[in-house]
Design an enzyme around this catalytic site. Sequence first.
Site, mmCIF file in Angstrom:
data_model
loop_
_atom_site.group_PDB
_atom_site.id
_atom_site.type_symbol
_atom_site.label_atom_id
_atom_site.label_comp_id
_atom_site.label_asym_id
_atom_site.label_seq_id
_atom_site.Cartn_x
_atom_site.Cartn_y
_atom_site.Cartn_z
ATOM 1 C CG HIS A 70 -2.245 0.606 1.326
ATOM 2 N ND1 HIS A 70 -2.617 1.502 2.125
ATOM 3 C CD2 HIS A 70 -3.163 0.813 0.129
ATOM 4 C CE1 HIS A 70 -3.856 1.922 1.865
ATOM 5 N NE2 HIS A 70 -4.213 1.320 0.719
ATOM 6 N NE ARG A 132 -5.602 -0.866 -4.421
ATOM 7 C CZ ARG A 132 -5.654 -1.640 -3.486
ATOM 8 N NH1 ARG A 132 -6.172 -2.703 -3.190
ATOM 9 N NH2 ARG A 132 -4.867 -1.167 -2.396
ATOM 10 C CB THR A 166 -13.304 5.056 2.857
ATOM 11 O OG1 THR A 166 -12.795 4.739 1.755
ATOM 12 C CG2 THR A 166 -12.315 5.242 3.987
ATOM 13 C CG HIS A 203 -14.277 0.005 5.470
ATOM 14 N ND1 HIS A 203 -13.624 -0.258 6.614
ATOM 15 C CD2 HIS A 203 -13.310 0.305 4.582
ATOM 16 C CE1 HIS A 203 -12.244 -0.142 6.507
ATOM 17 N NE2 HIS A 203 -12.173 0.185 5.341
ATOM 18 C CG HIS A 295 -34.108 -26.206 14.589
ATOM 19 N ND1 HIS A 295 -33.319 -25.217 14.200
ATOM 20 C CD2 HIS A 295 -35.327 -25.549 14.771
ATOM 21 C CE1 HIS A 295 -34.294 -24.267 14.090
ATOM 22 N NE2 HIS A 295 -35.413 -24.615 14.581
HETATM 23 C C1 HCA Z 1 -6.998 3.369 4.364
HETATM 24 C C2 HCA Z 1 -8.270 3.641 3.595
HETATM 25 C C3 HCA Z 1 -8.616 2.544 2.792
HETATM 26 C C4 HCA Z 1 -7.989 2.507 1.412
HETATM 27 C C5 HCA Z 1 -8.189 1.625 0.352
HETATM 28 C C6 HCA Z 1 -7.454 1.408 -0.874
HETATM 29 C C7 HCA Z 1 -10.148 2.665 2.609
HETATM 30 O O1 HCA Z 1 -6.843 2.756 5.341
HETATM 31 O O2 HCA Z 1 -5.965 3.773 3.772
HETATM 32 O O3 HCA Z 1 -6.435 1.969 -0.919
HETATM 33 O O4 HCA Z 1 -7.820 0.778 -1.483
HETATM 34 O O5 HCA Z 1 -10.928 2.127 3.293
HETATM 35 O O6 HCA Z 1 -10.444 3.590 1.610
HETATM 36 O O7 HCA Z 1 -8.627 1.281 3.427
HETATM 37 CU CU CU Z 2 -10.363 0.249 4.047
#
Ligand code: HCA
Ligand code: CU
Length: 388
Positions: A70, A132, A166, A203, A295
Site C-alpha cells: 500500500h 491500483r 471507506t 467497510h 431442528h
Molecule cells: C486506508 C483507507 C482504505 C484504503 C483502500 C485502498 C479505505 O486505510 O488507507 O487503498 O484501496 O478504506 O479507503 O482502506
Molecule cells: Cu479500508
Amino acid sequence: MLQILDSTLREGEQTPGVYFDKHIKLAIAKMLDDIGVDIIETGHPSVTQEIHDSVQIIAHNNFKAIVGAHARSLKDDVQLALNCGVDFIGIFYCVSDDRLNTVFKKDLAEAIIQITDVIKFAKSQNPDIIIRYTPEDTVRSEFSNVVAVSIAAVEAGADIISVADTTGYMIPGTDRSMFDYISKLKYELNSRGLNPKIAVHCHNDRGFALANALDAYRAGAEIIDASVLGLGERAGIVDLAQIMMVLTADFGLNNWKLDKLDELYQFVSSHSGVPIPGNYPIIGKHAFTHCAGVHTHAAAINPTHYESLDPQLLGKERTFSLDHMSGIASIKYALSFIGETKLSPELQLEVLAQVKNIGQKGKVVELTELPHIVHFIKQNYKHKQKSK
Ligand code: HCA
Ligand code: CU
C-alpha cells in the site's frame, strides 16, 4: 475472472490493538497463498521498518499469489514499495471537494497531476508493476471527480481502479447502491475505451460490507477486498471466509481451498487476540450446530431442512448440541452418534432430564460429555435396582 484480495496484513493490522509479528505475517501469507487467495496486500512499507521488512520478505517468497503493498500518492512511498520487490502497488488519494479544499488544499487538476505523476513514476521504474489507484472514500466523493481522476489514472498506466466504501456508507437496493455505482463507473470508463479492472473495498460500518461486495460483483467488479475475521478499521471490511463461501456455494465459483480456512482463522484469531464468536457465519463454532429439538429432529432426517450451506465444503461436519431446548428426538439422535442405540425409553428420558438441567444453567452438552451422562444414569439405575 474474479480475484480475491486479502488485506488482513494491511487493513487488518489497522484494527485497534492488532499487531502481527514478522514471522506471523509470513505464516499468514503462506496460509492465504495455500487457500488460493489471488492478491495478498501485505502492508504499507513507509509506516514502520518492521512492516517494510515483512513486505519485503513476503514479496520474495515466490508465492502463487500476487503480492502487493500500500502507498500514499507520493513517489517516496512508491519507491519504498518498489524496493521491497512487490508485484502490485495500491496507491490511494481522496478527491472529494471537501478533502481537497480542507486537507490537501489543492484543486482537482492539481490532485490529478500528483496522482498521475506517481503512477507514471512507478511504471517507469518497473513496467510490470501492477498499479491500483483508489480514490479513497470513492462513493461519497463527487462522481464527476471520481470519473475524471479514474480516466487520468488509467491513461497514466493504472491497471485497476478500486471503489472504496471507506466508511461503510452504501446500502443495497437504495440510491446508495454499490451495484448502481459500479455499473455507472464502468459505463463511464468503458464508453471512453478504457477497461481497467474494477476492484471494490467495502467497510462494514452498517453491516452491509458482504452484501455490497456481492452487489459490486454482480455489476462486474473483478476484485473484491476481504480480510480474515473482517479485520480492519472500526467495524472492519468483508470477511474472507464469508465471501469465498458465498461465491462458491451460490455463484458457482470454485477457485479456493475452503477446507483450509478454519486453520487460518484459528491462527489469526489467536495472534490478533480477536475471538471468533460461536455464531460467526461459516467459521464460528456453532455455524453448523443444530440445537433445538425440532431442528435436530428435522436435520437428522434431512440436514437441508435447517441448513442452506454444506459444511463439507469447508471440510467440516455438522454437529448437534444438547441443552434446555432439546427434545427426546435430539437425545435419541445424539445417542446414536455415541453408539447407545439400545438405551431403554425410561433411561432416555432420564438423559433428557439431565441434559435440560445442564442446559438451564446456560451450558451446552457436547457429544463428548454425553457418554458420561449415560454412564452415570446406567450406574444409578443399577444401584436403584439392587437396593429394591
Ligand atoms: C486506508 C483507507 C482504505 C484504503 C483502500 C485502498 C479505505 O486505510 O488507507 O487503498 O484501496 O478504506 O479507503 O482502506
Ligand atoms: Cu479500508
